[in-house]
Design a protein around this motif. Structure first.
Motif, PDB file in Angstrom:
ATOM      1  N   LEU A  88       0.967  -1.266   0.106  1.00 39.84           N
ATOM      2  CA  LEU A  88       0.005  -0.010  -0.084  1.00 39.84           C
ATOM      3  C   LEU A  88       0.765   1.223   0.089  1.00 39.84           C
ATOM      4  O   LEU A  88       2.109   0.976   0.666  1.00 39.84           O
ATOM      5  CB  LEU A  88      -0.980  -0.018   1.185  1.00 39.84           C
ATOM      6  N   ASN A  97      -5.660   5.087  -1.125  1.00 34.39           N
ATOM      7  CA  ASN A  97      -5.036   3.989  -1.847  1.00 34.39           C
ATOM      8  C   ASN A  97      -6.175   3.350  -2.820  1.00 34.39           C
ATOM      9  O   ASN A  97      -5.751   2.793  -3.846  1.00 34.39           O
ATOM     10  CB  ASN A  97      -4.612   2.908  -0.751  1.00 34.39           C
ATOM     11  N   LEU A  98      -7.485   3.130  -2.128  1.00 34.14           N
ATOM     12  CA  LEU A  98      -8.487   2.524  -3.331  1.00 34.14           C
ATOM     13  C   LEU A  98      -8.667   3.201  -4.419  1.00 34.14           C
ATOM     14  O   LEU A  98      -8.861   2.674  -5.280  1.00 34.14           O
ATOM     15  CB  LEU A  98      -9.840   2.398  -2.202  1.00 34.14           C
ATOM     16  N   ASP A  99      -8.576   4.784  -4.167  1.00 32.84           N
ATOM     17  CA  ASP A  99      -8.945   5.414  -5.490  1.00 32.84           C
ATOM     18  C   ASP A  99      -7.893   5.508  -6.338  1.00 32.84           C
ATOM     19  O   ASP A  99      -8.036   6.127  -7.516  1.00 32.84           O
ATOM     20  CB  ASP A  99      -9.519   6.941  -4.954  1.00 32.84           C
ATOM     21  N   TYR A 100      -6.792   5.262  -6.046  1.00 35.35           N
ATOM     22  CA  TYR A 100      -5.586   5.657  -6.780  1.00 35.35           C
ATOM     23  C   TYR A 100      -5.667   5.122  -8.350  1.00 35.35           C
ATOM     24  O   TYR A 100      -5.573   5.863  -9.206  1.00 35.35           O
ATOM     25  CB  TYR A 100      -4.082   5.026  -6.168  1.00 35.35           C
ATOM     26  N   ARG A 113     -17.528   0.862  -6.031  1.00 33.90           N
ATOM     27  CA  ARG A 113     -16.742   1.067  -5.202  1.00 33.90           C
ATOM     28  C   ARG A 113     -17.224   0.612  -3.787  1.00 33.90           C
ATOM     29  O   ARG A 113     -16.643  -0.091  -3.005  1.00 33.90           O
ATOM     30  CB  ARG A 113     -16.393   2.368  -4.948  1.00 33.90           C
ATOM     31  N   ARG A 145      -7.911  -2.310  -3.780  1.00 34.91           N
ATOM     32  CA  ARG A 145      -7.304  -1.296  -4.666  1.00 34.91           C
ATOM     33  C   ARG A 145      -7.175  -1.922  -6.189  1.00 34.91           C
ATOM     34  O   ARG A 145      -7.170  -1.157  -7.098  1.00 34.91           O
ATOM     35  CB  ARG A 145      -6.003  -1.043  -4.163  1.00 34.91           C
ATOM     36  N   SER A 149      -9.249  -0.696  -9.884  1.00 36.22           N
ATOM     37  CA  SER A 149      -8.744  -0.129 -10.985  1.00 36.22           C
ATOM     38  C   SER A 149      -9.031  -0.501 -12.357  1.00 36.22           C
ATOM     39  O   SER A 149      -8.577  -0.393 -13.408  1.00 36.22           O
ATOM     40  CB  SER A 149      -7.095  -0.534 -10.879  1.00 36.22           C
TER      41      SER A 149
ATOM     42  N   LEU B 134      -1.569   0.049 -11.567  1.00 31.27           N
ATOM     43  CA  LEU B 134      -3.230   0.818 -11.295  1.00 31.27           C
ATOM     44  C   LEU B 134      -3.301   1.926 -12.373  1.00 31.27           C
ATOM     45  O   LEU B 134      -4.307   2.467 -12.080  1.00 31.27           O
ATOM     46  CB  LEU B 134      -3.033   1.096  -9.846  1.00 31.27           C
TER      47      LEU B 134
END
Lengths: 364, 236
Positions: A88, A97-100, A113, A145, A149, B134
């Motif tokens: 992370l 982090n999740l939204d990266y 989400r 995460r 993506s 990502l």
């Protein structure tokens, strides 16, 4: 098969991989001892390293083709990669982090989400920094995460191996749930037979950079040479097991038991709450199988299966592994002391009764 | 603080201001190339990497007088680069505060690069690999992941370079001489005061001023390093 198609060669120092395989929808397990080239294979699929020669395609897109000089950089492959350690970003919160990935590949998310957060049970962690998460929590966030993506393919590189047994048990159901609720191909790397048996629909066995066996999970992993390859040379510590695809034959609510059938045999386990006909994958460790030469009576062990001895092979100085034929089912394995085998005069061809002390239920 | 200048003689204030100015300008201009060189040394396998590494570290091991002389030869009025800069950019480093800033930048550069390089090496490449998968392009990864993670190293390197610049003497006096109000920074002013018989009290005041500045720089460095850590880790 219209999924991932891989045909690569890569040499790095003394280490080399040279393999070809295809992976469609569902979970493809990649198993092998450490140093077999599992991680290198995933990194090459993801575009984090380049093959010396070869071709990788996914559906109608070419990820890499050395002959045509094509190499798609990792950010364009839309692959959700879950590493062995969570990795992370320490300077970002869980939510960031999740939204990266989501903010960089926003078009039409595969999965919402809210659903990911719900599925992984990380709603309460969103404002935290990664250093304030437990290992299990961090790995769940890392999985989330990757899912957010907007991937078309998920690669998981031993996502449970850095965790202790308890955390492993905590995360396993999440990965199973993903598998059931997502329509994405997943390539799952592990050196742990239990994980593969529980999660995979198909399996590929890697050894020294090459695919040495592939196909149906139970058929492939029941092969003795595959088991000794994965468990290592030291047969004394290795614990062979038989994987059995069974079906629910009857539910016995009075005793809270479920009867499972495979081939001509049936065994009872604690009630599963599954409908009759449901498929169940079992794993029976050789150490949990005892042998009687007469139909046993007066025992607390209720699961007794009639079988015929196929082979007897030494397993270390004091023990032997006995392979047992059960009609209509994979060969069962029993590990008993060499002294017991001698006293009972066990020999190939003899009909015996296998007493099953316990079974591991791996997947429904 | 407003009265600080009132405690100082005009000469002292001038030397202090000149030290700060040359230190800040020199360090500010060496930061971007410093980050670039640190990145090259930490992350790239370029041909001539060893030579570049040696060149960067040269001012650390050479006698400062030699470094100052090399600067004079290169950037003086008749220097190879000096003449070109004067003709095309319209300014000169020779015998003015810009030259003093250049000398302090060159002398502080190895320390700056070293600190930033170490923090580049401490960043787990797997984090950058994860960012790539990502959907982040390499430049995006650098700005959104690498740079924030090396921020403590940048702060430490900058302050180290700045502190080194404040103390710079040999290269500066060789390159741009000792001109009050132009190139006479604190250490050079102190040196000058020591040359004058009976000016010990003068020299002592310069010593105290230098000490004060050094302690302030150290405190600032500690403060910034902690602030950055706090921001990165989210720790209280």
């Amino acid at each position: 098969m219209s999924g991932l198609s891989v045909q690569i060669r890569r040499k790095l120092g003394a280490f080399a991989i040279d393999l070809a395989f295809e992976a469609g929808k569902g979970v493809t397990g990649l198993i092998g001892p450490s140093g077999a080239g599992k991680s290198m294979t995933l990194e090459t699929i993801a575009g984090l390293s380049r093959p010396d020669t070869g071709r990788i395609t996914f559906e109608d897109e070419v990820f890499a083709d050395t002959e045509r000089g094509i190499f798609l950089p990792p950010e364009k492959r839309r692959i959700g990669y879950v590493f062995q350690d969570p990795h992370l970003f320490p300077h970002l919160s869980v939510a960031e982090n999740l939204d990266y990935g989501a903010s960089r590949r926003p078009s039409g998310g595969t999965i919402s989400r809210d659903r990911v957060i719900d599925l992984l049970g990380i709603g309460a962690l969103l404002d935290r920094r990664p250093h304030r998460l437990s290992g299990g929590e961090a790995q769940r966030v890392a999985i989330g995460r990757a899912l957010l993506s907007n991937p078309r393919l998920i690669l998981m590189d031993e996502p449970l191996s850095s965790l202790d047994t308890r955390r492993r048990r905590e995360i396993m159901p999440f990965i199973e749930a993903l598998h059931r609720s997502l329509d994405l191909p997943i390539v799952y790397v592990s050196h742990n037979i239990d994980e593969i048996v529980r999660l995979a629909d198909r399996v590929l066995v890697l050894h020294e950079g090459a695919v040495v066996a592939s196909g149906d999970v139970a058929q492939v992993l029941n092969r003795p040479e595959v088991q000794s390859l994965i468990l290592g040379e030291d047969a004394r510590d290795a614990d062979p097991a038989t994987i059995i695809e069974a079906a629910v034959a009857r539910n016995d609510p009075e005793h809270h038991l479920t009867e499972l059938a495979f081939g001509s045999a049936t065994i009872s386990v604690t009630g599963l709450g599954l409908p009759v006909g449901a498929a169940v994958r079992l794993r029976i460790h050789a150490r949990d199988v005892a042998i009687a030469i007469v139909p046993p009576e007066g025992l607390s062990i209720q699961n007794v299966i009639e079988a015929r001895i196929l082979t007897i092979a030494p397993a270390g100085p004091a023990q032997v592994d006995i392979s047992l034929a059960v009609s209509g089912a994979p060969d069962l394995r029993a590990r008993i002391t060499a002294r017991a085998a001698g006293r009972l005069s066990l020999a190939p061809g003899l009909t015996v009764w296998a007493l099953i002390k316990s079974v591991v239920l791996t997947s429904g | 603080m407003t009265d600080l200048t009132a405690w100082l003689t005009p000469g002292e204030a001038e030397a202090l201001w000149l030290s700060l100015k040359t230190g800040i300008v020199g360090t500010a201009f060496s930061l971007p190339p410093g980050i670039a060189v640190a990145w090259l040394l930490a992350r790239r396998n370029i041909p001539g990497k060893l030579a570049l590494d040696g060149l960067v570290h040269l001012p650390l091991v050479l006698p400062p007088v030699v470094t100052g002389y090399v600067l004079l030869v290169l950037f003086g009025h008749n220097g190879l680069l000096g003449r070109w800069i004067e003709a095309h950019l319209g300014f000169t480093f020779a015998f003015n505060w810009k030259g003093a800033a250049l000398a302090s930048a060159v002398m502080g550069f190895p320390l700056l690069v070293r600190a930033i390089r170490l923090s580049f090496e401490a960043v787990d490449p797997k984090l950058e690999a994860a960012a790539r998968t990502l959907g982040a392009k390499p430049a995006d990864v650098f700005v959104s992941i690498t740079l924030p993670l090396i921020a403590p190293g940048i702060v430490a390197g900058t302050l180290l370079g700045f502190a080194r610049a404040l103390g710079e003497f040999g290269a500066t006096i060789t390159f741009v001489a000792n001109i009050p109000g132009e190139t006479q920074t604190l250490p050079i002013a102190l040196y000058s005061a020591l040359q004058v018989p009976g000016a010990e009290i003068h020299a002592l005041r310069f010593v105290l001023l230098s000490l004060l500045l050094a302690v302030a720089a150290l405190a600032a460095s500690e403060y910034f390093a902690r602030a950055v850590q706090r921001r990165l880790r989210g720790a209280p």
